[in-house]
Scaffold this motif. Structure first.
Motif, PDB file in Angstrom:
ATOM      1  N   UNK A   1       0.807  -1.199   0.000  1.00 57.30           N
ATOM      2  CA  UNK A   1       0.000   0.000   0.000  1.00 57.30           C
ATOM      3  C   UNK A   1       0.855   1.271   0.000  1.00 57.30           C
ATOM      4  N   UNK A   2       2.053   1.221   0.574  1.00 58.04           N
ATOM      5  CA  UNK A   2       2.888   2.414   0.618  1.00 58.04           C
ATOM      6  C   UNK A   2       4.052   2.361  -0.379  1.00 58.04           C
ATOM      7  N   UNK A   3       4.019   1.361  -1.261  1.00 56.85           N
ATOM      8  CA  UNK A   3       5.098   1.251  -2.242  1.00 56.85           C
ATOM      9  C   UNK A   3       4.879   2.149  -3.447  1.00 56.85           C
ATOM     10  N   UNK A   4       3.630   2.594  -3.629  1.00 51.86           N
ATOM     11  CA  UNK A   4       3.314   3.393  -4.802  1.00 51.86           C
ATOM     12  C   UNK A   4       2.885   2.565  -5.992  1.00 51.86           C
ATOM     13  N   UNK A   5       2.882   1.235  -5.857  1.00 57.04           N
ATOM     14  CA  UNK A   5       2.437   0.355  -6.934  1.00 57.04           C
ATOM     15  C   UNK A   5       0.936   0.096  -6.812  1.00 57.04           C
ATOM     16  N   UNK A   6       0.299  -0.086  -7.951  1.00 58.12           N
ATOM     17  CA  UNK A   6      -1.138  -0.333  -7.990  1.00 58.12           C
ATOM     18  C   UNK A   6      -1.447  -1.782  -7.621  1.00 58.12           C
ATOM     19  N   UNK A   7      -2.254  -1.963  -6.579  1.00 56.09           N
ATOM     20  CA  UNK A   7      -2.626  -3.307  -6.152  1.00 56.09           C
ATOM     21  C   UNK A   7      -3.386  -4.029  -7.266  1.00 56.09           C
ATOM     22  N   UNK A   8      -4.274  -3.305  -7.970  1.00 59.81           N
ATOM     23  CA  UNK A   8      -5.059  -3.924  -9.044  1.00 59.81           C
ATOM     24  C   UNK A   8      -4.157  -4.397 -10.178  1.00 59.81           C
ATOM     25  N   UNK A   9      -3.152  -3.616 -10.490  1.00 61.12           N
ATOM     26  CA  UNK A   9      -2.265  -4.005 -11.586  1.00 61.12           C
ATOM     27  C   UNK A   9      -1.322  -5.121 -11.166  1.00 61.12           C
ATOM     28  N   UNK A  10      -0.957  -5.167  -9.908  1.00 58.82           N
ATOM     29  CA  UNK A  10      -0.167  -6.290  -9.433  1.00 58.82           C
ATOM     30  C   UNK A  10      -0.976  -7.586  -9.525  1.00 58.82           C
ATOM     31  N   UNK A  11      -2.268  -7.484  -9.297  1.00 59.27           N
ATOM     32  CA  UNK A  11      -3.119  -8.666  -9.460  1.00 59.27           C
ATOM     33  C   UNK A  11      -3.129  -9.131 -10.904  1.00 59.27           C
ATOM     34  N   UNK A  12      -3.025  -8.203 -11.852  1.00 58.26           N
ATOM     35  CA  UNK A  12      -2.924  -8.579 -13.264  1.00 58.26           C
ATOM     36  C   UNK A  12      -1.634  -9.344 -13.522  1.00 58.26           C
ATOM     37  N   UNK A  13      -0.557  -8.923 -12.840  1.00 58.06           N
ATOM     38  CA  UNK A  13       0.713  -9.638 -12.964  1.00 58.06           C
ATOM     39  C   UNK A  13       0.559 -11.065 -12.450  1.00 58.06           C
ATOM     40  N   UNK A  14      -0.125 -11.223 -11.325  1.00 58.23           N
ATOM     41  CA  UNK A  14      -0.338 -12.563 -10.780  1.00 58.23           C
ATOM     42  C   UNK A  14      -1.123 -13.434 -11.751  1.00 58.23           C
ATOM     43  N   UNK A  15      -2.128 -12.849 -12.381  1.00 54.69           N
ATOM     44  CA  UNK A  15      -2.911 -13.621 -13.358  1.00 54.69           C
ATOM     45  C   UNK A  15      -2.054 -14.001 -14.555  1.00 54.69           C
ATOM     46  N   UNK A  16      -1.146 -13.122 -14.940  1.00 50.62           N
ATOM     47  CA  UNK A  16      -0.251 -13.436 -16.058  1.00 50.62           C
ATOM     48  C   UNK A  16       0.661 -14.598 -15.694  1.00 50.62           C
ATOM     49  N   UNK A  17       1.173 -14.606 -14.446  1.00 59.69           N
ATOM     50  CA  UNK A  17       2.004 -15.719 -14.008  1.00 59.69           C
ATOM     51  C   UNK A  17       1.229 -17.026 -14.052  1.00 59.69           C
ATOM     52  N   UNK A  18      -0.001 -16.985 -13.570  1.00 65.06           N
ATOM     53  CA  UNK A  18      -0.840 -18.186 -13.580  1.00 65.06           C
ATOM     54  C   UNK A  18      -1.073 -18.688 -14.999  1.00 65.06           C
ATOM     55  N   UNK A  19      -1.164 -17.765 -15.937  1.00 65.50           N
ATOM     56  CA  UNK A  19      -1.399 -18.153 -17.327  1.00 65.50           C
ATOM     57  C   UNK A  19      -0.272 -19.002 -17.891  1.00 65.50           C
ATOM     58  N   UNK A  20       0.978 -18.663 -17.544  1.00 63.99           N
ATOM     59  CA  UNK A  20       2.107 -19.462 -18.021  1.00 63.99           C
ATOM     60  C   UNK A  20       1.988 -20.904 -17.553  1.00 63.99           C
ATOM     61  N   UNK A  21       1.554 -21.081 -16.318  1.00 61.38           N
ATOM     62  CA  UNK A  21       1.419 -22.430 -15.761  1.00 61.38           C
ATOM     63  C   UNK A  21       0.229 -23.145 -16.388  1.00 61.38           C
ATOM     64  N   UNK A  22      -0.886 -22.447 -16.501  1.00 62.49           N
ATOM     65  CA  UNK A  22      -2.097 -23.068 -17.057  1.00 62.49           C
ATOM     66  C   UNK A  22      -1.900 -23.503 -18.500  1.00 62.49           C
ATOM     67  N   UNK A  23      -1.118 -22.751 -19.261  1.00 58.55           N
ATOM     68  CA  UNK A  23      -0.873 -23.106 -20.664  1.00 58.55           C
ATOM     69  C   UNK A  23       0.223 -24.157 -20.808  1.00 58.55           C
ATOM     70  N   UNK A  24       0.852 -24.518 -19.706  1.00 60.51           N
ATOM     71  CA  UNK A  24       1.902 -25.529 -19.757  1.00 60.51           C
ATOM     72  C   UNK A  24       3.230 -25.006 -20.260  1.00 60.51           C
ATOM     73  N   UNK A  25       3.407 -23.667 -20.312  1.00 68.95           N
ATOM     74  CA  UNK A  25       4.672 -23.106 -20.783  1.00 68.95           C
ATOM     75  C   UNK A  25       5.765 -23.253 -19.730  1.00 68.95           C
ATOM     76  N   UNK A  26       5.385 -23.186 -18.454  1.00 71.06           N
ATOM     77  CA  UNK A  26       6.311 -23.390 -17.347  1.00 71.06           C
ATOM     78  C   UNK A  26       5.635 -24.247 -16.292  1.00 71.06           C
ATOM     79  N   UNK A  27       6.440 -25.065 -15.595  1.00 70.59           N
ATOM     80  CA  UNK A  27       5.890 -25.831 -14.484  1.00 70.59           C
ATOM     81  C   UNK A  27       5.544 -24.902 -13.333  1.00 70.59           C
TER      82      UNK A  27
END
Length: 225
Positions: A8-34
């Motif tokens: 909350x005090x880092x200056x980064x957007x919590x909502x956009x960080x959640x988008x990053x998390x979803x992107x990470x999950x996508x790599x796993x779901x597509x089988x690109x990375x374990x």
């Protein structure tokens, strides 16, 4: 996303960080990375950390904060950092020639046509500097040229095995530099970015300047600090 108290005090957007998390999950779901892991620091504080997938998919061991990764090409920036510590200490200068430590790189010839004959050459207009090595522009490296296959064969183990280079030459560092000396430059120093070989040369430069093995130099200058 793993909750981080500093977010909350880092200056980064919590909502956009959640988008990053979803992107990470996508790599796993597509089988690109374990499994994948991401961590961000900002203003000296941990601002984000999340994982997705497995550190051992077969055994169903989830990715964790302390999962150990094998480094591949990330050793390249680590080698650059170690070389820059020598600049801080005044043992090397960014724009000075490296001939004193790497005489094999001195008095080089340059190919008139990168895809032409290695015998059709002219003298390099200037020497190779540390800056050229740090920016992958010494004039020689992986890339399209008539020397491509011969330079590829100089890939050291264990990378050569990983890339299945059947004709890889097994050489000591000094013998490897002697082989590099046999080739003309594909481009003039500073003219073109070419992959990989600069880091091998930097590793040898580190050992010669410090008088220590590459393992020792990296440990003392990067990993332990």
């Amino acid at each position: 996303m793993n909750e981080i108290p500093h977010v909350q005090r880092s200056g980064l957007s919590h909502a956009r960080l959640e988008r990053l998390s979803r992107a990470l999950e996508g790599y796993v779901e597509r089988g690109e990375f374990a499994g994948v892991s991401a961590l961000l620091y900002r203003h000296g504080a941990l601002a984000y950390f999340d994982t997705s997938g497995w550190q051992d998919k077969k055994a169903q061991v989830p990715m964790q904060r302390n999962t150990i990764f094998r480094l591949g090409s990330m050793t390249k920036p680590l080698t650059n950092v170690a070389a820059l510590t020598l600049v801080e200490e005044g043992k090397l200068r960014l724009f000075d020639p490296v001939d004193e430590w790497l005489p094999e790189l001195g008095n080089r010839m340059v190919m008139r046509d990168p895809n032409g004959s290695p015998d059709d050459v002219y003298p390099s207009p200037r020497p190779i500097t540390l800056h050229d090595l740090l920016t992958y522009r010494p004039g020689i490296g992986w890339g399209k040229s008539s020397l491509g296959s011969q330079l590829f064969a100089l890939t050291a183990q264990p990378v050569a095995d990983a890339l299945q280079i059947s004709n890889a030459e097994s050489l000591t560092p000094d013998a490897w530099m002697a082989r590099i000396r046999e080739f003309p430059l594909v481009y003039e120093p500073g003219a073109r970015w070419l992959y990989h070989i600069s880091s091998d040369i930097l590793g040898i430069l580190l050992t010669r300047v410090t008088g220590k093995s590459l393992e020792e130099a990296l440990r003392e200058r990067v990993f332990e600090p």
